[in-house]
Scaffold this motif. Structure first.
Motif, PDB file in Angstrom:
ATOM      1  N   GLN A   1       0.891  -1.163   0.033  1.00  0.00           N
ATOM      2  CA  GLN A   1      -0.111   0.074   0.052  1.00  0.00           C
ATOM      3  C   GLN A   1       0.852   1.323   0.062  1.00  0.00           C
ATOM      4  N   GLY A   2       1.786   1.079   0.724  1.00  0.00           N
ATOM      5  CA  GLY A   2       2.909   2.516   0.800  1.00  0.00           C
ATOM      6  C   GLY A   2       3.458   2.542  -0.510  1.00  0.00           C
ATOM      7  N   ILE A   3       3.632   1.841  -1.443  1.00  0.00           N
ATOM      8  CA  ILE A   3       4.349   2.074  -2.666  1.00  0.00           C
ATOM      9  C   ILE A   3       3.420   2.289  -3.596  1.00  0.00           C
ATOM     10  N   GLY A   4       1.851   2.423  -3.342  1.00  0.00           N
ATOM     11  CA  GLY A   4       0.778   2.462  -4.253  1.00  0.00           C
ATOM     12  C   GLY A   4       0.414   1.313  -4.956  1.00  0.00           C
ATOM     13  N   ALA A   5       0.857   0.009  -4.710  1.00  0.00           N
ATOM     14  CA  ALA A   5       0.546  -1.023  -5.464  1.00  0.00           C
ATOM     15  C   ALA A   5      -0.099  -2.140  -4.490  1.00  0.00           C
ATOM     16  N   PRO A   6      -1.246  -1.784  -3.827  1.00  0.00           N
ATOM     17  CA  PRO A   6      -1.825  -2.649  -2.713  1.00  0.00           C
ATOM     18  C   PRO A   6      -2.146  -3.957  -3.333  1.00  0.00           C
ATOM     19  N   GLY A   7      -1.731  -5.109  -2.799  1.00  0.00           N
ATOM     20  CA  GLY A   7      -1.862  -6.326  -3.006  1.00  0.00           C
ATOM     21  C   GLY A   7      -1.213  -7.019  -4.262  1.00  0.00           C
ATOM     22  N   GLU A   8      -0.172  -6.325  -4.829  1.00  0.00           N
ATOM     23  CA  GLU A   8       0.560  -6.774  -5.931  1.00  0.00           C
ATOM     24  C   GLU A   8       1.874  -7.204  -5.672  1.00  0.00           C
ATOM     25  N   TRP A   9       1.737  -8.663  -5.063  1.00  0.00           N
ATOM     26  CA  TRP A   9       2.742  -9.241  -4.477  1.00  0.00           C
ATOM     27  C   TRP A   9       3.995  -9.537  -5.154  1.00  0.00           C
ATOM     28  N   THR A  10       3.861  -9.478  -6.237  1.00  0.00           N
ATOM     29  CA  THR A  10       5.165  -9.935  -7.377  1.00  0.00           C
ATOM     30  C   THR A  10       5.546  -8.557  -7.661  1.00  0.00           C
ATOM     31  N   HIS A  11       5.167  -7.361  -7.176  1.00  0.00           N
ATOM     32  CA  HIS A  11       5.500  -5.985  -7.632  1.00  0.00           C
ATOM     33  C   HIS A  11       7.415  -6.035  -7.410  1.00  0.00           C
ATOM     34  N   PRO A  12       8.148  -5.504  -8.259  1.00  0.00           N
ATOM     35  CA  PRO A  12       9.539  -5.482  -8.027  1.00  0.00           C
ATOM     36  C   PRO A  12       9.826  -4.615  -6.705  1.00  0.00           C
ATOM     37  N   LYS A  13       9.198  -3.788  -6.521  1.00  0.00           N
ATOM     38  CA  LYS A  13       9.776  -2.918  -5.159  1.00  0.00           C
ATOM     39  C   LYS A  13       9.428  -3.674  -3.956  1.00  0.00           C
ATOM     40  N   ILE A  14       8.287  -4.695  -3.973  1.00  0.00           N
ATOM     41  CA  ILE A  14       8.191  -5.709  -2.792  1.00  0.00           C
ATOM     42  C   ILE A  14       9.334  -6.675  -2.774  1.00  0.00           C
ATOM     43  N   GLN A  15       9.778  -7.154  -3.815  1.00  0.00           N
ATOM     44  CA  GLN A  15      10.645  -8.321  -3.872  1.00  0.00           C
ATOM     45  C   GLN A  15      12.006  -7.639  -3.572  1.00  0.00           C
ATOM     46  N   GLU A  16      12.454  -6.509  -3.925  1.00  0.00           N
ATOM     47  CA  GLU A  16      13.601  -5.785  -3.637  1.00  0.00           C
ATOM     48  C   GLU A  16      13.576  -5.340  -2.088  1.00  0.00           C
ATOM     49  N   ALA A  17      12.436  -4.974  -1.611  1.00  0.00           N
ATOM     50  CA  ALA A  17      12.437  -4.703  -0.249  1.00  0.00           C
ATOM     51  C   ALA A  17      12.682  -5.915   0.692  1.00  0.00           C
ATOM     52  N   ARG A  18      11.928  -7.008   0.335  1.00  0.00           N
ATOM     53  CA  ARG A  18      12.158  -8.387   1.111  1.00  0.00           C
ATOM     54  C   ARG A  18      13.589  -8.703   1.067  1.00  0.00           C
ATOM     55  N   LYS A  19      14.298  -8.746  -0.141  1.00  0.00           N
ATOM     56  CA  LYS A  19      15.551  -8.804  -0.028  1.00  0.00           C
ATOM     57  C   LYS A  19      16.561  -8.059   0.710  1.00  0.00           C
ATOM     58  N   ARG A  20      15.975  -6.890   0.768  1.00  0.00           N
ATOM     59  CA  ARG A  20      16.858  -5.554   1.267  1.00  0.00           C
ATOM     60  C   ARG A  20      16.972  -6.037   3.017  1.00  0.00           C
ATOM     61  N   VAL A  21      15.686  -6.197   3.364  1.00  0.00           N
ATOM     62  CA  VAL A  21      15.421  -6.549   4.808  1.00  0.00           C
ATOM     63  C   VAL A  21      16.299  -7.488   5.310  1.00  0.00           C
ATOM     64  N   ALA A  22      16.265  -8.758   4.732  1.00  0.00           N
ATOM     65  CA  ALA A  22      17.015  -9.928   5.135  1.00  0.00           C
ATOM     66  C   ALA A  22      18.366  -9.609   5.006  1.00  0.00           C
ATOM     67  N   GLU A  23      19.025  -8.953   4.012  1.00  0.00           N
ATOM     68  CA  GLU A  23      20.568  -8.696   4.081  1.00  0.00           C
ATOM     69  C   GLU A  23      20.973  -7.728   5.115  1.00  0.00           C
ATOM     70  N   VAL A  24      19.976  -6.719   5.449  1.00  0.00           N
ATOM     71  CA  VAL A  24      20.487  -5.772   6.518  1.00  0.00           C
ATOM     72  C   VAL A  24      20.331  -6.763   7.737  1.00  0.00           C
ATOM     73  N   ALA A  25      19.475  -7.299   7.844  1.00  0.00           N
ATOM     74  CA  ALA A  25      19.335  -7.913   9.323  1.00  0.00           C
ATOM     75  C   ALA A  25      20.615  -8.677   9.507  1.00  0.00           C
ATOM     76  N   ALA A  26      21.046  -9.459   8.496  1.00  0.00           N
ATOM     77  CA  ALA A  26      22.211 -10.351   8.548  1.00  0.00           C
ATOM     78  C   ALA A  26      23.337  -9.447   8.783  1.00  0.00           C
ATOM     79  N   LYS A  27      23.577  -8.393   8.130  1.00  0.00           N
ATOM     80  CA  LYS A  27      24.540  -7.319   8.307  1.00  0.00           C
ATOM     81  C   LYS A  27      24.715  -6.871   9.639  1.00  0.00           C
ATOM     82  N   TYR A  28      23.645  -6.642  10.567  1.00  0.00           N
ATOM     83  CA  TYR A  28      23.675  -6.144  11.782  1.00  0.00           C
ATOM     84  C   TYR A  28      23.504  -7.315  12.669  1.00  0.00           C
ATOM     85  N   GLY A  29      23.525  -8.528  12.556  1.00  0.00           N
ATOM     86  CA  GLY A  29      23.501  -9.497  13.370  1.00  0.00           C
ATOM     87  C   GLY A  29      22.063  -9.632  14.155  1.00  0.00           C
TER      88      GLY A  29
END
Length: 270
Positions: free
Chosen positions: A180-208
């Motif tokens: 919803q925040g990116i203006g694409a509610p419910g579009e689960w395959t939207h590239p920005k959602i996929q990028e954000a999901r990867k980013r969260v996991a990468e940063v979590a690992a980086k900071y323990g």
């Protein structure tokens, strides 16, 4: 203090299965615990069960050696610490937006020297004063987990600062509100959602920190490959709704089913 199964598994590098409960009944929690889920997610952000119901749900999970995580409402410090005092294994704080926001939460939910959580010790988590006071404070800081939900584009921009904070354990990506925040509610395959999901996991690992999210069973291998150890893979209302609809589909002249809510019924696409 009772040890957290979730933290034990995460710290050992293992995967954690989670199941969401919407129904205000301890028997729903017990069914999920019987089935073998490690963690049961109950909710106070969107669901209005009272504290006595929450207490019974926590007891039901504890009886089978399982953890409960409570998604708290954004409110006063009491809204954050009461689930912990009822002996929930963790809390999930929605819509953490910035380093200042996250630091304020840590201050309210961790004891000295990490934070300044209000002290009682006479509740279930402190064994009703049976625990040594200083040991209670130490265990509450190390055997109870705090999750920050990252579910807004603004939070993603500040995610490295947030992740660097001490005093919390997991970044949890929420695709629903993020879509919803990116203006694409419910579009689960939207590239920005996929990028954000990867980013969260990468940063979590980086900071323990550990990484968590929601997803369907068919997506688990992909999520694990990204670095997610904690995945919520279903909900009681989905199972009950689908069962009722299946029964009616087999009854001649039964009414047509209502289309399922796209957020819950398309988890495999998230």
């Amino acid at each position: 203090m009772r040890k957290s199964l979730v933290l034990k598994k995460l710290r050992a590098g293992e995967k954690v299965t989670c199941f969401k409960i919407n129904l205000a009944d301890a028997r729903s929690v017990e069914i999920a615990a019987f089935a073998g889920f490690d963690c049961i997610w109950v909710d106070q952000e969107h669901i209005g069960q009272d504290w006595s119901i929450l207490a019974s749900q926590i007891w039901a999970a504890k009886a089978h050696g399982k953890d409960v995580v409570v998604r708290v409402p954004r409110g006063s410090y009491s809204d954050y610490v009461k689930p912990l005092e009822l002996d929930a294994a963790g809390i999930m704080v929605p819509h953490v937006m910035s380093i200042g926001d996250g630091a304020a939460v840590v201050r309210q939910v961790r004891f000295h020297p990490v934070g300044l959580r209000a002290i009682d010790g006479g509740n279930a988590d402190g064994a009703y004063t049976a625990l040594d006071f200083k040991q209670y404070l130490r265990d509450a800081n190390t055997e109870r987990f705090v999750i920050f939900q990252i579910e807004d584009p603004e939070a993603l921009e500040a995610i490295e600062e947030i992740a660097a904070l001490d005093g919390f354990d997991m970044l949890f990506f929420g695709p629903g509100d993020f879509s919803q925040g990116i203006g694409a509610p419910g579009e689960w395959t939207h590239p920005k959602i996929q990028e954000a999901r990867k980013r969260v996991a990468e940063v979590a690992a980086k900071y323990g920190k550990f990484a968590g999210t929601t997803g369907g069973v068919s997506q688990l291998n992909d999520l694990y490959a990204m670095g997610y150890q904690f995945v919520s893979i279903g909900a009681d209302v989905v199972g009950l709704t689908q069962y009722c609809q299946k029964l009616l589909s087999e009854v001649p002249s039964a009414p047509s089913k209502i289309e399922g809510n796209s957020y819950y019924h398309s988890r495999d696409k998230q």
